[in-house]
Each structure stands twice: as C-alpha cells, then as structure tokens.
Design a protein around this motif. Structure first.
Motif, mmCIF file in Angstrom:
data_model
loop_
_atom_site.group_PDB
_atom_site.id
_atom_site.type_symbol
_atom_site.label_atom_id
_atom_site.label_comp_id
_atom_site.label_asym_id
_atom_site.label_seq_id
_atom_site.Cartn_x
_atom_site.Cartn_y
_atom_site.Cartn_z
ATOM 1 N N GLY A 153 15.391 20.534 -3.718
ATOM 2 C CA GLY A 153 15.942 19.587 -2.752
ATOM 3 C C GLY A 153 14.927 18.895 -1.858
ATOM 4 O O GLY A 153 15.288 18.027 -1.082
ATOM 5 N N ILE A 154 13.634 19.243 -1.967
ATOM 6 C CA ILE A 154 12.599 18.604 -1.156
ATOM 7 C C ILE A 154 11.673 17.823 -2.082
ATOM 8 O O ILE A 154 11.008 18.397 -2.945
ATOM 9 N N PHE A 155 11.639 16.504 -1.893
ATOM 10 C CA PHE A 155 10.860 15.612 -2.740
ATOM 11 C C PHE A 155 9.741 14.980 -1.915
ATOM 12 O O PHE A 155 9.985 14.478 -0.821
ATOM 13 N N VAL A 156 8.526 15.005 -2.450
ATOM 14 C CA VAL A 156 7.358 14.459 -1.762
ATOM 15 C C VAL A 156 6.642 13.524 -2.728
ATOM 16 O O VAL A 156 6.475 13.837 -3.900
ATOM 17 N N GLY A 157 6.225 12.368 -2.210
ATOM 18 C CA GLY A 157 5.503 11.434 -3.052
ATOM 19 C C GLY A 157 4.782 10.389 -2.238
ATOM 20 O O GLY A 157 4.927 10.306 -1.014
ATOM 21 N N SER A 158 4.013 9.577 -2.940
ATOM 22 C CA SER A 158 3.291 8.463 -2.331
ATOM 23 C C SER A 158 3.731 7.206 -3.073
ATOM 24 O O SER A 158 3.356 7.001 -4.234
ATOM 25 N N VAL A 159 4.544 6.389 -2.405
ATOM 26 C CA VAL A 159 5.124 5.202 -3.042
ATOM 27 C C VAL A 159 4.998 4.013 -2.101
ATOM 28 O O VAL A 159 4.789 4.160 -0.893
ATOM 29 N N MET B 3 0.842 -1.182 0.000
ATOM 30 C CA MET B 3 0.000 0.000 0.000
ATOM 31 C C MET B 3 0.883 1.238 0.000
ATOM 32 O O MET B 3 1.779 1.349 0.833
ATOM 33 N N PRO B 4 0.667 2.165 -0.915
ATOM 34 C CA PRO B 4 1.490 3.375 -0.963
ATOM 35 C C PRO B 4 1.310 4.250 0.279
ATOM 36 O O PRO B 4 0.243 4.291 0.873
ATOM 37 N N SER B 5 2.389 4.904 0.645
ATOM 38 C CA SER B 5 2.337 5.862 1.750
ATOM 39 C C SER B 5 3.210 7.059 1.387
ATOM 40 O O SER B 5 4.096 6.980 0.548
ATOM 41 N N MET B 6 2.950 8.166 2.052
ATOM 42 C CA MET B 6 3.655 9.409 1.751
ATOM 43 C C MET B 6 5.089 9.354 2.257
ATOM 44 O O MET B 6 5.343 8.858 3.348
ATOM 45 N N VAL B 7 6.004 9.865 1.460
ATOM 46 C CA VAL B 7 7.403 9.986 1.860
ATOM 47 C C VAL B 7 7.871 11.402 1.568
ATOM 48 O O VAL B 7 7.367 12.068 0.665
ATOM 49 N N VAL B 8 8.839 11.836 2.359
ATOM 50 C CA VAL B 8 9.507 13.117 2.137
ATOM 51 C C VAL B 8 11.003 12.841 2.140
ATOM 52 O O VAL B 8 11.515 12.209 3.070
ATOM 53 N N ILE B 9 11.685 13.282 1.107
ATOM 54 C CA ILE B 9 13.139 13.165 1.029
ATOM 55 C C ILE B 9 13.695 14.567 0.843
ATOM 56 O O ILE B 9 13.318 15.270 -0.098
ATOM 57 N N ALA B 10 14.567 14.970 1.756
ATOM 58 C CA ALA B 10 15.218 16.275 1.666
ATOM 59 C C ALA B 10 16.694 16.053 1.347
ATOM 60 O O ALA B 10 17.347 15.229 1.991
#
Length: 105
Positions: A30-36, A1-8
């Motif tokens: 430099g701030i990446f947001v997604g649901s993977v 199940m996809p969930s939100m991630v934040v990569i800085a």
C-alpha cells in the motif's frame, strides 16, 4: 523535472495497485514511492481518485511551501489535511460509531 512522490493506499482495488506499480515501487503493501514528472504524478492521482471507492489514498509530493511538500487525499478517511497559516496540519475526525444491534425480545 522528475521529483519524488509517495502514495499511500488503504483498501483500494488490486488493479489500482497494479497501475501504480508501473510508475512506482511498492516498498511495503500500500505504500508506493517513485520519481516522476508533475504530469505523470497528476495523471496517477487522477486514476487514484477515480477508483478509490470506499478505500483511502494520500499523495505527498514536493512543492514550494514552508514545509517543502503538499498533501492530497482521496476516499474515506479520518485524517484531513487543513491549511493553518501556510502550514498543513492533520485534523482527525471522530471514528464512525457502530450501532449496537438490539436483540428481539
């Protein structure tokens, strides 16, 4: 199940930013947001840790903890996550000292 991630990210190679933008949105530099899915998240993080070099990166994703999220870091950094009785706190390290250049006499 996809969930939100934040990569800085800070000071990472451009090709890494391109790879991250395939799966996430770069909302500010430099701030990446997604649901993977967890599998994609782990593969993205592996790619980050392999090429981060002298840069820095942090991943924040949901998990079953009291805070509701986990933190992973890679690269050179002054902020280090530390577990304190089940809570993740951030410890700051001292800034690197710059040696003064001595002028020849």
């Amino acid at each position: 199940m996809p969930s939100m991630v934040v990569i800085a990210t800070t000071a990472v190679p451009d090709h890494l930013r391109g790879a991250l933008s395939r799966w996430t949105s770069e909302v500010v530099p430099g701030i990446f947001v997604g649901s993977v899915s967890a599998r994609v998240r782990d593969q993205l993080w592996q790619a980050v840790t392999e090429v981060v070099g002298n840069g820095a990166a942090i991943l924040i994703h949901p998990t079953d903890t009291e805070q509701g999220y986990a933190i992973r870091t890679a690269g050179t950094r002054r902020r280090i996550p530390v577990d304190f009785d089940g809570l993740t706190l951030i410890r700051m390290t001292a800034a690197p000292r710059v040696k003064e250049m001595q002028s020849p006499s």
